[in-house]
Design a protein around this motif. Structure first.
Motif, PDB file in Angstrom:
ATOM      1  N   ALA A 320      -7.962  -2.021  -5.332  1.00 40.45           N
ATOM      2  CA  ALA A 320      -8.263  -0.693  -4.795  1.00 40.45           C
ATOM      3  C   ALA A 320      -8.746  -0.721  -3.346  1.00 40.45           C
ATOM      4  O   ALA A 320      -8.294   0.096  -2.534  1.00 40.45           O
ATOM      5  CB  ALA A 320      -9.275   0.012  -5.692  1.00 40.45           C
ATOM      6  N   PRO A 321      -9.660  -1.616  -2.949  1.00 40.08           N
ATOM      7  CA  PRO A 321     -10.119  -1.584  -1.556  1.00 40.08           C
ATOM      8  C   PRO A 321      -8.992  -1.777  -0.546  1.00 40.08           C
ATOM      9  O   PRO A 321      -9.059  -1.235   0.559  1.00 40.08           O
ATOM     10  CB  PRO A 321     -11.121  -2.742  -1.504  1.00 40.08           C
ATOM     11  N   LEU A 322      -7.961  -2.537  -0.917  1.00 47.44           N
ATOM     12  CA  LEU A 322      -6.836  -2.765  -0.008  1.00 47.44           C
ATOM     13  C   LEU A 322      -5.845  -1.608  -0.015  1.00 47.44           C
ATOM     14  O   LEU A 322      -5.273  -1.266   1.029  1.00 47.44           O
ATOM     15  CB  LEU A 322      -6.111  -4.061  -0.392  1.00 47.44           C
ATOM     16  N   LEU A 323      -5.648  -0.976  -1.166  1.00 47.80           N
ATOM     17  CA  LEU A 323      -4.538  -0.038  -1.319  1.00 47.80           C
ATOM     18  C   LEU A 323      -4.933   1.419  -1.142  1.00 47.80           C
ATOM     19  O   LEU A 323      -4.059   2.273  -0.987  1.00 47.80           O
ATOM     20  CB  LEU A 323      -3.873  -0.242  -2.685  1.00 47.80           C
ATOM     21  N   LEU A 324      -6.210   1.731  -1.160  1.00 54.29           N
ATOM     22  CA  LEU A 324      -6.607   3.120  -0.913  1.00 54.29           C
ATOM     23  C   LEU A 324      -6.165   3.605   0.465  1.00 54.29           C
ATOM     24  O   LEU A 324      -5.849   4.790   0.649  1.00 54.29           O
ATOM     25  CB  LEU A 324      -8.123   3.268  -1.049  1.00 54.29           C
ATOM     26  N   GLY A 325      -6.124   2.713   1.438  1.00 54.92           N
ATOM     27  CA  GLY A 325      -5.712   3.083   2.779  1.00 54.92           C
ATOM     28  C   GLY A 325      -4.319   2.622   3.142  1.00 54.92           C
ATOM     29  O   GLY A 325      -3.943   2.676   4.325  1.00 54.92           O
ATOM     30  N   ALA A 326      -3.531   2.183   2.158  1.00 55.96           N
ATOM     31  CA  ALA A 326      -2.173   1.697   2.418  1.00 55.96           C
ATOM     32  C   ALA A 326      -1.257   2.854   2.793  1.00 55.96           C
ATOM     33  O   ALA A 326      -1.589   4.026   2.559  1.00 55.96           O
ATOM     34  CB  ALA A 326      -1.636   0.976   1.183  1.00 55.96           C
ATOM     35  N   PRO A 327      -0.078   2.576   3.384  1.00 59.66           N
ATOM     36  CA  PRO A 327       0.895   3.648   3.637  1.00 59.66           C
ATOM     37  C   PRO A 327       1.154   4.448   2.360  1.00 59.66           C
ATOM     38  O   PRO A 327       1.116   3.896   1.244  1.00 59.66           O
ATOM     39  CB  PRO A 327       2.141   2.881   4.084  1.00 59.66           C
ATOM     40  N   LEU A 328       1.421   5.745   2.510  1.00 63.58           N
ATOM     41  CA  LEU A 328       1.504   6.639   1.360  1.00 63.58           C
ATOM     42  C   LEU A 328       2.458   6.145   0.266  1.00 63.58           C
ATOM     43  O   LEU A 328       2.103   6.194  -0.914  1.00 63.58           O
ATOM     44  CB  LEU A 328       1.896   8.047   1.819  1.00 63.58           C
ATOM     45  N   PRO A 329       3.688   5.647   0.587  1.00 57.83           N
ATOM     46  CA  PRO A 329       4.552   5.166  -0.494  1.00 57.83           C
ATOM     47  C   PRO A 329       3.928   4.005  -1.276  1.00 57.83           C
ATOM     48  O   PRO A 329       4.068   3.932  -2.508  1.00 57.83           O
ATOM     49  CB  PRO A 329       5.825   4.723   0.241  1.00 57.83           C
ATOM     50  N   VAL A 330       3.238   3.115  -0.573  1.00 56.72           N
ATOM     51  CA  VAL A 330       2.589   1.990  -1.255  1.00 56.72           C
ATOM     52  C   VAL A 330       1.421   2.493  -2.101  1.00 56.72           C
ATOM     53  O   VAL A 330       1.215   2.055  -3.244  1.00 56.72           O
ATOM     54  CB  VAL A 330       2.104   0.950  -0.225  1.00 56.72           C
ATOM     55  N   PHE A 331       0.652   3.416  -1.561  1.00 58.30           N
ATOM     56  CA  PHE A 331      -0.465   4.029  -2.279  1.00 58.30           C
ATOM     57  C   PHE A 331       0.017   4.665  -3.583  1.00 58.30           C
ATOM     58  O   PHE A 331      -0.570   4.450  -4.654  1.00 58.30           O
ATOM     59  CB  PHE A 331      -1.116   5.064  -1.361  1.00 58.30           C
ATOM     60  N   LEU A 332       1.095   5.446  -3.521  1.00 56.44           N
ATOM     61  CA  LEU A 332       1.609   6.114  -4.717  1.00 56.44           C
ATOM     62  C   LEU A 332       2.194   5.112  -5.707  1.00 56.44           C
ATOM     63  O   LEU A 332       2.027   5.255  -6.928  1.00 56.44           O
ATOM     64  CB  LEU A 332       2.662   7.154  -4.321  1.00 56.44           C
ATOM     65  N   ALA A 333       2.881   4.083  -5.201  1.00 57.17           N
ATOM     66  CA  ALA A 333       3.441   3.058  -6.089  1.00 57.17           C
ATOM     67  C   ALA A 333       2.325   2.317  -6.822  1.00 57.17           C
ATOM     68  O   ALA A 333       2.457   1.981  -8.009  1.00 57.17           O
ATOM     69  CB  ALA A 333       4.285   2.075  -5.280  1.00 57.17           C
ATOM     70  N   TRP A 334       1.222   2.067  -6.129  1.00 58.05           N
ATOM     71  CA  TRP A 334       0.067   1.415  -6.758  1.00 58.05           C
ATOM     72  C   TRP A 334      -0.469   2.256  -7.914  1.00 58.05           C
ATOM     73  O   TRP A 334      -0.728   1.731  -9.009  1.00 58.05           O
ATOM     74  CB  TRP A 334      -1.006   1.206  -5.684  1.00 58.05           C
ATOM     75  N   LEU A 335      -0.618   3.566  -7.706  1.00 59.94           N
ATOM     76  CA  LEU A 335      -1.137   4.418  -8.772  1.00 59.94           C
ATOM     77  C   LEU A 335      -0.155   4.525  -9.939  1.00 59.94           C
ATOM     78  O   LEU A 335      -0.568   4.591 -11.104  1.00 59.94           O
ATOM     79  CB  LEU A 335      -1.465   5.807  -8.222  1.00 59.94           C
TER      80      LEU A 335
END
Length: 427
Positions: A320-335
């Motif tokens: 989470a600490p790395l991906l909360l600020g990731a580019p939007l497509p990466v952020f959504l893919a993570w969730l």
């Protein structure tokens, strides 16, 4: 009654596909049983997060505080805990006809949910109705699993994968309807929150009636069992049953807290009904994880699939600490990945528990395990929603991985004894 021996039921590949007439030994399984249970579970469990989906509307119209979402979620979970405890101690799922119990709880739950539209902002009656919905869900979720486990003694991991996948979709449904009404999933005029709640109630009632009318009594199921608490004690005495139960508890630490926090996580990057759309897709991804996990369990075994998904969801929490600020497509893919794996192991834990529980007390064991698991969620939801109010999400979310870590530790006896992966056999 002694627990079912582990070797008496398949542990690795599961040889028979659910929904076929050869899905279990004994009486043939009518082909309509699994589709009806899937539909009914989907409809009934849509009650779970109905109030959360309209929370922005309730906060606007009724002036509810920002903490209302956590409080209402905890009320449902606490109601479910109380309901499952009562049902388990009275062994209702094993003493009464399960389809009658499922239908009655669906109809009463629909009425309790619909009653919210009459409250006009009264806070304590709102909490009471959400508690009541949770109590009655104890006669929907675990009882639906008990019906399925009674019919599908073989192919159980795959059958429960489809069934619990429907539960996950039902949980996501109110978010999806709200997003649709706001145009995020396809357009349309805004839907009043009262209409959404009444629509969800109608679905739950239809699901209960469908189960009663279309799922016949299982001629091989034990009926009229006396109350024997020794059967429930098997959850601790039997090593294999204990491993799956405590693995499930670790899974529950994370799952529903993630569902409650999802709108807050998405609101860091999205706005308006886009948050509802994102929550719908992230929760609904769990249905894919459930179904895919059920199919893969036929080859690799339920224990391995549960462990893989538990580890993957824990890794998502730690990231989470790395991906909360990731580019939007990466952020959504993570969730999406997190939602898929956080829910995807649930059917396999239920399958493992059902296989190793005493047959005459199987429904009550499942209900008791649900009771303790959801008690854990009450504590977890309250803890994490309060922490999220005073600390950053980046510092709070990784602690959700504590549950999967403990679950993996407890699951080791099943992983050590699991057979080597094999290809699916013909039914």
């Amino acid at each position: 009654m002694r627990p079912i021996e582990a070797d008496s039921l398949p542990r690795g590949g599961e040889s028979v596909a659910p929904g076929t007439d050869s899905g279990r030994q004994g009486a043939k399984v009518p082909r309509r049983v699994l589709p009806t249970l899937v539909l009914s579970q989907f409809c009934g469990t849509s009650l779970w997060f109905a109030a959360n989906a309209v929370m922005p509307d309730l906060q606007r119209d009724w002036g509810l505080p920002a903490t209302a979402a956590g409080s209402l979620s905890s009320a449902v979970q606490l109601g479910f805990v109380c309901g499952t405890l009562v049902f388990a101690l009275l062994m209702l799922a094993d003493r009464l006809r399960p389809t009658w119990l499922f239908c009655g709880c669906s109809l009463l739950g629909a009425l309790a949910n619909a009653g919210i539209v009459l409250l006009d902002g009264a806070w304590w009656p709102l909490l009471a109705l959400r508690f009541t919905v949770g109590f009655l869900l104890a006669g929907i979720y675990p009882v639906g699993m008990r019906i399925a486990a009674g019919w599908y003694r073989e192919g159980l991991g795959a059958a429960l994968g489809v069934l619990i996948g429907a539960l996950v979709l039902g949980t996501a449904l109110p978010h999806g309807v709200r997003a649709l009404s706001g145009g995020e999933l396809g357009g349309g005029a805004a839907l009043p929150w009262q209409a959404l709640l009444l629509g969800v109630s109608a679905l739950a009632a239809l699901g209960g009636l469908a189960t009663l009318l279309l799922v016949p009594p299982n001629p091989d199921a034990p009926s009229g069992a006396a109350i024997r608490l020794r059967g429930l004690a098997a959850t601790w005495r039997d090593a294999r049953l204990r491993a799956s139960v405590f693995g499930y508890f670790g899974h529950m630490w994370e799952l529903y807290t993630l569902y409650v926090l999802l709108p807050l996580i998405l609101a860091t990057r999205l706005a308006g009904t886009a948050v509802s759309a994102g929550a719908f897709w992230a929760i609904a991804a769990g249905a894919v994880g459930c179904v895919a996990g059920g199919l893969l369990a036929r080859r690799f075994g339920s224990a391995r699939i549960a462990a893989f998904q538990l580890g993957a969801s824990g890794a998502c929490a730690l990231a989470a600490p790395l991906l909360l600020g990731a580019p939007l497509p990466v952020f959504l893919a993570w969730l999406l990945l997190w939602g898929m794996t956080a829910a995807g192991d649930s059917p396999q834990f239920s399958a493992l528990t059902a296989r190793n529980a005493p047959r005459a007390a199987m429904g009550s064991v499942l209900t008791l395990v649900n009771c303790v698991g959801f008690a854990i969620t009450v504590f977890s939801i309250e803890l994490f929603t309060r922490l999220a109010g005073v600390a950053s999400l980046a510092s709070v979310l990784p602690w959700l991985a504590a549950g999967p870590a403990l679950g993996l530790l407890m699951l080791r006896p099943l992983l050590r004894s699991a057979p080597a992966p094999s290809g699916p056999q013909a039914g």
